[in-house]
Scaffold this active site. Sequence first.
Site, PDB file in Angstrom:
ATOM      1  N   TYR A  26      51.606  38.378  38.842  1.00 12.68           N
ATOM      2  CA  TYR A  26      50.196  37.996  38.687  1.00 12.68           C
ATOM      3  C   TYR A  26      50.076  36.540  38.234  1.00 12.68           C
ATOM      4  O   TYR A  26      49.302  35.757  38.809  1.00 12.68           O
ATOM      5  CB  TYR A  26      49.541  38.933  37.671  1.00 12.68           C
ATOM      6  CG  TYR A  26      48.061  38.726  37.474  1.00 12.68           C
ATOM      7  CD1 TYR A  26      47.130  39.302  38.343  1.00 12.68           C
ATOM      8  CD2 TYR A  26      47.584  37.965  36.407  1.00 12.68           C
ATOM      9  CE1 TYR A  26      45.765  39.124  38.146  1.00 12.68           C
ATOM     10  CE2 TYR A  26      46.220  37.781  36.210  1.00 12.68           C
ATOM     11  CZ  TYR A  26      45.319  38.362  37.081  1.00 12.68           C
ATOM     12  OH  TYR A  26      43.959  38.179  36.879  1.00 12.68           O
ATOM     13  N   SER A  28      50.962  34.180  40.983  1.00 11.26           N
ATOM     14  CA  SER A  28      49.906  34.100  42.012  1.00 11.26           C
ATOM     15  C   SER A  28      48.751  33.241  41.530  1.00 11.26           C
ATOM     16  O   SER A  28      48.181  32.455  42.287  1.00 11.26           O
ATOM     17  CB  SER A  28      49.404  35.513  42.381  1.00 11.26           C
ATOM     18  OG  SER A  28      48.608  36.071  41.354  1.00 11.26           O
ATOM     19  N   LYS A  29      48.413  33.364  40.245  1.00 14.12           N
ATOM     20  CA  LYS A  29      47.266  32.623  39.714  1.00 14.12           C
ATOM     21  C   LYS A  29      47.618  31.146  39.506  1.00 14.12           C
ATOM     22  O   LYS A  29      46.748  30.282  39.612  1.00 14.12           O
ATOM     23  CB  LYS A  29      46.779  33.269  38.414  1.00 14.12           C
ATOM     24  CG  LYS A  29      46.212  34.684  38.612  1.00 14.12           C
ATOM     25  CD  LYS A  29      45.002  34.686  39.546  1.00 14.12           C
ATOM     26  CE  LYS A  29      44.350  36.037  39.667  1.00 14.12           C
ATOM     27  NZ  LYS A  29      43.163  36.032  40.531  1.00 14.12           N
ATOM     28  N   ILE A  85      38.341  39.707  30.575  1.00 16.86           N
ATOM     29  CA  ILE A  85      36.952  40.036  30.917  1.00 16.86           C
ATOM     30  C   ILE A  85      36.889  41.548  31.123  1.00 16.86           C
ATOM     31  O   ILE A  85      37.734  42.111  31.847  1.00 16.86           O
ATOM     32  CB  ILE A  85      36.549  39.318  32.245  1.00 16.86           C
ATOM     33  CG1 ILE A  85      36.729  37.793  32.145  1.00 16.86           C
ATOM     34  CG2 ILE A  85      35.134  39.708  32.676  1.00 16.86           C
ATOM     35  CD1 ILE A  85      35.826  37.072  31.203  1.00 16.86           C
TER      36      ILE A  85
HETATM   37  P1  NAD Z   1      38.260  44.544  39.781  1.00 15.30           P
HETATM   38  O1  NAD Z   1      39.485  45.356  40.018  1.00 15.30           O
HETATM   39  O2  NAD Z   1      37.167  45.089  38.946  1.00 15.30           O
HETATM   40  O3  NAD Z   1      37.630  44.100  41.183  1.00 15.30           O
HETATM   41  C1  NAD Z   1      38.442  43.550  42.197  1.00 15.30           C
HETATM   42  C2  NAD Z   1      37.754  43.717  43.532  1.00 15.30           C
HETATM   43  O4  NAD Z   1      38.628  43.191  44.542  1.00 15.30           O
HETATM   44  C3  NAD Z   1      37.480  45.186  43.895  1.00 15.30           C
HETATM   45  O5  NAD Z   1      36.190  45.327  44.444  1.00 15.30           O
HETATM   46  C4  NAD Z   1      38.561  45.506  44.911  1.00 15.30           C
HETATM   47  O6  NAD Z   1      38.192  46.508  45.849  1.00 15.30           O
HETATM   48  C5  NAD Z   1      38.728  44.147  45.588  1.00 15.30           C
HETATM   49  N1  NAD Z   1      40.032  44.033  46.246  1.00 15.30           N
HETATM   50  C6  NAD Z   1      41.236  44.366  45.736  1.00 15.30           C
HETATM   51  N2  NAD Z   1      42.198  44.166  46.662  1.00 15.30           N
HETATM   52  C7  NAD Z   1      41.577  43.698  47.769  1.00 15.30           C
HETATM   53  C8  NAD Z   1      42.027  43.311  49.044  1.00 15.30           C
HETATM   54  N3  NAD Z   1      43.323  43.375  49.383  1.00 15.30           N
HETATM   55  N4  NAD Z   1      41.125  42.869  49.962  1.00 15.30           N
HETATM   56  C9  NAD Z   1      39.810  42.830  49.647  1.00 15.30           C
HETATM   57  N5  NAD Z   1      39.322  43.175  48.444  1.00 15.30           N
HETATM   58  C10 NAD Z   1      40.197  43.612  47.514  1.00 15.30           C
HETATM   59  O7  NAD Z   1      38.794  43.159  39.183  1.00 15.30           O
HETATM   60  P2  NAD Z   1      38.037  42.045  38.336  1.00 15.30           P
HETATM   61  O8  NAD Z   1      38.437  42.175  36.935  1.00 15.30           O
HETATM   62  O9  NAD Z   1      36.597  41.982  38.688  1.00 15.30           O
HETATM   63  O10 NAD Z   1      38.799  40.739  38.896  1.00 15.30           O
HETATM   64  C11 NAD Z   1      38.218  39.854  39.829  1.00 15.30           C
HETATM   65  C12 NAD Z   1      39.072  38.593  39.868  1.00 15.30           C
HETATM   66  O11 NAD Z   1      39.103  37.993  38.571  1.00 15.30           O
HETATM   67  C13 NAD Z   1      40.535  38.874  40.251  1.00 15.30           C
HETATM   68  O12 NAD Z   1      41.012  37.824  41.058  1.00 15.30           O
HETATM   69  C14 NAD Z   1      41.226  38.868  38.910  1.00 15.30           C
HETATM   70  O13 NAD Z   1      42.576  38.542  39.025  1.00 15.30           O
HETATM   71  C15 NAD Z   1      40.440  37.781  38.187  1.00 15.30           C
HETATM   72  N6  NAD Z   1      40.560  37.837  36.741  1.00 15.30           N
HETATM   73  C16 NAD Z   1      40.137  38.928  36.055  1.00 15.30           C
HETATM   74  C17 NAD Z   1      40.266  38.948  34.674  1.00 15.30           C
HETATM   75  C18 NAD Z   1      39.817  40.121  33.860  1.00 15.30           C
HETATM   76  O14 NAD Z   1      40.091  40.144  32.655  1.00 15.30           O
HETATM   77  N7  NAD Z   1      39.106  41.076  34.427  1.00 15.30           N
HETATM   78  C19 NAD Z   1      40.837  37.863  34.007  1.00 15.30           C
HETATM   79  C20 NAD Z   1      41.269  36.776  34.740  1.00 15.30           C
HETATM   80  C21 NAD Z   1      41.113  36.767  36.112  1.00 15.30           C
END
Ligand code: NAD
Length: 239
Positions: free
Chosen positions: A147, A150-151, A180
């Site tokens: 992860y 990738s980021k 988050i």
């Molecule tokens: P989440 O799991 O709630 O939502 C992710 C969404 O992406 C879902 O709707 C899922 O169906 C979709 N998805 C997953 N794989 C997919 C694919 N192969 N093709 C198309 N859609 C796909 O996650 P989130 O927490 O809302 O995260 C959103 C972004 O924010 C991500 O990139 C995550 O890495 C990043 N992020 C999240 C956090 C956190 O604490 N939640 C922190 C840093 C970064």
Amino acid sequence: MDLNGKVAIVTGGNNGIGLAIASKLLNYGASVAVVDLNDDAFDKGIKNCKFYKADVSDFNKANEIVENIINDFSAVDILVNNAGINRDGVIWKMSEEQWDSVLDVNLKGCFNYSRMVSPLLKAQAGGKIVNISSINGMRGKFGQANYSASKAGIIALTKTMAKELGRYGVNVNAVAPGLIESEMTKKLPKDALSLALAETALNKFGNAEDVANLVAFLCSDLSAHITGEVIKIDGGQYI
Ligand code: NAD
């Protein structure tokens, strides 16, 4: 903020942060194309919003989806690369599948949609790309080699695209959230959540709306002179 007349693509917009971003951009007047694997949380009744089912890691499908979006909306002005997954494990136990799946969705997915949209933005001499990275792409994280890599890759991709597309009036930025509250973080073990909270200066987790506010700003003309930046939104978790 005014996004009237703009067409935005939000990947991973069915859920969590992506859903909040899609809603925020709609509220500011944009039309929104949501690209996601799932549509279980997607409200099909929303005006100016359409769902496209796709796995963002599929290069050919990305081409097809962007063509469909142009047919449906006649333009693309904004791309938010938000779709992401985690498959955590320490490096000495991480499988090839864990590594490949996370790199494919998070980093290749970001490449795929940027690759398909950038000729359009370049030709129309304007547009915005916002990539969702993470503070763990800036500092590394125990149990998240795939992860974090990738980021971090998304950050390098962002800076490179900012350099390549800047002369065509396209802004490319990354947002790096800390923890988050979302479906992704609900699955984290309790001690990981406690550690993250202890690290966070504001002593609370952010929510999807916090991230959406920043992304909307980066999609608007208010951020016209910002490009190649990585903006942390983490309540001070990184410091
Ligand atoms: P989440 O799991 O709630 O939502 C992710 C969404 O992406 C879902 O709707 C899922 O169906 C979709 N998805 C997953 N794989 C997919 C694919 N192969 N093709 C198309 N859609 C796909 O996650 P989130 O927490 O809302 O995260 C959103 C972004 O924010 C991500 O990139 C995550 O890495 C990043 N992020 C999240 C956090 C956190 O604490 N939640 C922190 C840093 C970064």
